[in-house]
Design an enzyme around this catalytic site. Structure first.
Site, PDB file in Angstrom:
ATOM      1  N   LYS A 299       0.848  -1.199   0.000  1.00 57.16           N
ATOM      2  CA  LYS A 299       0.000   0.000   0.000  1.00 57.16           C
ATOM      3  C   LYS A 299       0.882   1.248   0.000  1.00 57.16           C
ATOM      4  CE  LYS A 299      -2.402   1.548   3.754  1.00 57.16           C
ATOM      5  NZ  LYS A 299      -2.304   3.007   3.845  1.00 57.16           N
TER       6      LYS A 299
ATOM      7  N   ASP B 112      -3.574   4.539  -1.443  1.00 55.43           N
ATOM      8  CA  ASP B 112      -4.477   4.938  -0.354  1.00 55.43           C
ATOM      9  C   ASP B 112      -4.333   6.438  -0.097  1.00 55.43           C
ATOM     10  OD1 ASP B 112      -6.149   4.864   1.852  1.00 55.43           O
ATOM     11  OD2 ASP B 112      -4.603   4.115   3.213  1.00 55.43           O
TER      12      ASP B 112
ATOM     13  N   LYS C 205      -7.072   8.463  -0.024  1.00 52.93           N
ATOM     14  CA  LYS C 205      -8.284   8.873   0.718  1.00 52.93           C
ATOM     15  C   LYS C 205      -8.838  10.212   0.219  1.00 52.93           C
ATOM     16  CE  LYS C 205      -6.847   6.597   5.025  1.00 52.93           C
ATOM     17  NZ  LYS C 205      -5.431   6.327   4.717  1.00 52.93           N
TER      18      LYS C 205
ATOM     19  N   ASP D 248     -13.367  15.333  -1.477  1.00 53.49           N
ATOM     20  CA  ASP D 248     -13.491  16.633  -2.139  1.00 53.49           C
ATOM     21  C   ASP D 248     -14.846  16.703  -2.838  1.00 53.49           C
ATOM     22  OD1 ASP D 248     -12.722  19.139  -3.363  1.00 53.49           O
ATOM     23  OD2 ASP D 248     -10.634  18.520  -3.119  1.00 53.49           O
TER      24      ASP D 248
ATOM     25  N   THR E  97     -10.072   3.797  11.520  1.00 53.94           N
ATOM     26  CA  THR E  97      -9.868   2.810  12.593  1.00 53.94           C
ATOM     27  C   THR E  97      -9.193   3.400  13.832  1.00 53.94           C
ATOM     28  OG1 THR E  97      -7.823   2.171  11.490  1.00 53.94           O
ATOM     29  CG2 THR E  97      -9.760   0.826  11.044  1.00 53.94           C
TER      30      THR E  97
ATOM     31  N   ARG F  75       2.802  -1.408  11.014  1.00 56.48           N
ATOM     32  CA  ARG F  75       3.852  -1.355  12.029  1.00 56.48           C
ATOM     33  C   ARG F  75       4.159  -2.661  12.737  1.00 56.48           C
ATOM     34  NH1 ARG F  75       1.316   4.061  14.330  1.00 56.48           N
ATOM     35  NH2 ARG F  75      -0.464   2.988  13.382  1.00 56.48           N
TER      36      ARG F  75
HETATM   37  O1  LIG Z   1      -9.335   3.606   8.676  1.00 56.99           O
HETATM   38  C1  LIG Z   1      -8.161   3.498   8.253  1.00 56.99           C
HETATM   39  C2  LIG Z   1      -7.810   3.709   6.936  1.00 56.99           C
HETATM   40  C3  LIG Z   1      -6.513   3.534   6.543  1.00 56.99           C
HETATM   41  N1  LIG Z   1      -5.561   3.180   7.430  1.00 56.99           N
HETATM   42  C4  LIG Z   1      -4.173   2.985   6.930  1.00 56.99           C
HETATM   43  O2  LIG Z   1      -3.754   1.634   7.164  1.00 56.99           O
HETATM   44  C5  LIG Z   1      -2.428   1.586   7.620  1.00 56.99           C
HETATM   45  C6  LIG Z   1      -2.365   0.951   8.976  1.00 56.99           C
HETATM   46  O3  LIG Z   1      -1.040   0.878   9.421  1.00 56.99           O
HETATM   47  P1  LIG Z   1      -0.633   0.265  10.836  1.00 56.99           P
HETATM   48  O4  LIG Z   1       0.809   0.578  10.946  1.00 56.99           O
HETATM   49  O5  LIG Z   1      -0.933  -1.205  10.770  1.00 56.99           O
HETATM   50  O6  LIG Z   1      -1.453   0.962  11.882  1.00 56.99           O
HETATM   51  C7  LIG Z   1      -1.889   3.020   7.577  1.00 56.99           C
HETATM   52  O7  LIG Z   1      -1.222   3.192   6.353  1.00 56.99           O
HETATM   53  C8  LIG Z   1      -3.141   3.883   7.600  1.00 56.99           C
HETATM   54  O8  LIG Z   1      -2.982   5.068   6.862  1.00 56.99           O
HETATM   55  C9  LIG Z   1      -5.894   2.971   8.737  1.00 56.99           C
HETATM   56  O9  LIG Z   1      -5.040   2.654   9.588  1.00 56.99           O
HETATM   57  N2  LIG Z   1      -7.197   3.131   9.115  1.00 56.99           N
END
Ligand SMILES: O=c1ccn([C@@H]2O[C@H](COP(=O)(O)O)[C@@H](O)[C@H]2O)c(=O)[nH]1
Length: 233
Positions: free
Chosen positions: A33, A60, A62, A65, A119, A211
């Site tokens: 991603k 991604d 997002k 607009d 999230t 992460r």
């Molecule tokens: O609701 C959302 C939408 C996108 N993300 C993205 O996913 C990854 C999560 O990374 P971690 O390191 O596993 O937390 C990150 O790129 C976010 O921009 C999200 O977390 N929640």
């Protein structure tokens, strides 16, 4: 498809050099991603590199607009031949419909995913800061249904809402879950989390796991551990 093919790893790094280092370190990852941090710092070059390496890609950015701008952005992003592309469901019905319409004549358009409720947010923030009067799960479901009605291919949601979305939106609606945390990792800024196995069992098509893998002392070991946890489900 094996369950490890359902894991998407974000290249959340500040520059192209660090992104390539991650690709080299984890050749077993097939789906990557590209998000705001890397795209804003380094542009689209990484998407060409992923294509050369025959990896799947998820852009991604997002988008959020007005309809005309979202439509143009989706059309422009489609040039990069990415597999998945995000926009916010809260941009509204007209923007979602315009996004889909803008890429529907392309030969292999990306699948569009609508962001529902980030999230990182919890129920308290949704109610007190954002003044959303609905329960978090009901709000998320409404946004996913709005996206589906507008012709969007799927949604990004937390694993905690994925079972309900799967039930209501059906098998063909693509559900991608960030907010995935193995039991041995920390939550960080994520609020609504589940383990990889729980998220897949609940109905996710893909898991975005960053992460816990890329921030681990040994990313290859962390990746292998997660794949092992998913092998028998
Ligand atoms: O609701 C959302 C939408 C996108 N993300 C993205 O996913 C990854 C999560 O990374 P971690 O390191 O596993 O937390 C990150 O790129 C976010 O921009 C999200 O977390 N929640």
């Amino acid at each position: 498809m094996t369950n490890s093919d359902r894991i998407i790893v974000p290249l959340d790094v500040p520059d192209l050099e660090s992104a390539i280092a991650l690709l080299d370190l984890l050749p077993e990852v097939n789906f990557w991603k590209v998000g705001l941090e890397l795209f804003v710092s380094s542009g689209a070059e990484i998407l060409g590199i992923l294509q050369e390496r025959q990896k799947k890609s998820f852009l991604d950015l997002k988008f959020h607009d007005i309809p005309n701008t979202i439509a143009g952005a989706c059309r422009s992003a489609s040039r990069y031949q990415v597999d998945l592309l995000t926009l916010h469901a809260t941009a509204g019905r007209q923007a979602l419909t315009a996004a889909k319409g803008a890429i529907s004549d392309l030969l292999s358009p990306p699948k569009l995913l609508a962001i529902t409720v980030l999230t990182s947010l919890n129920a308290r923030e949704l109610a007190l800061d954002l003044k959303i009067p609905l329960e978090l799960s009901e709000y998320g479901l409404n946004l996913a249904l709005l996206a589906k009605e507008s012709g969007i291919d799927g949604a990004v949601c937390s694993p905690q809402e994925v079972a309900q979305l799967r039930r209501v939106c059906g098998e063909d609606f693509l559900l991608v879950c960030p907010g995935v945390r193995p039991s041995w990792s920390t939550k960080g800024d994520q609020s609504r989390v589940m383990t990889p196995a729980q998220a897949l069992k609940a109905g996710a098509d893909y898991l975005v796991i960053g992460r816990p893998i890329t921030g681990a002392e040994e990313p290859k070991v962390a990746w292998a551990k997660i794949c092992h946890e998913l092998a028998d489900i």
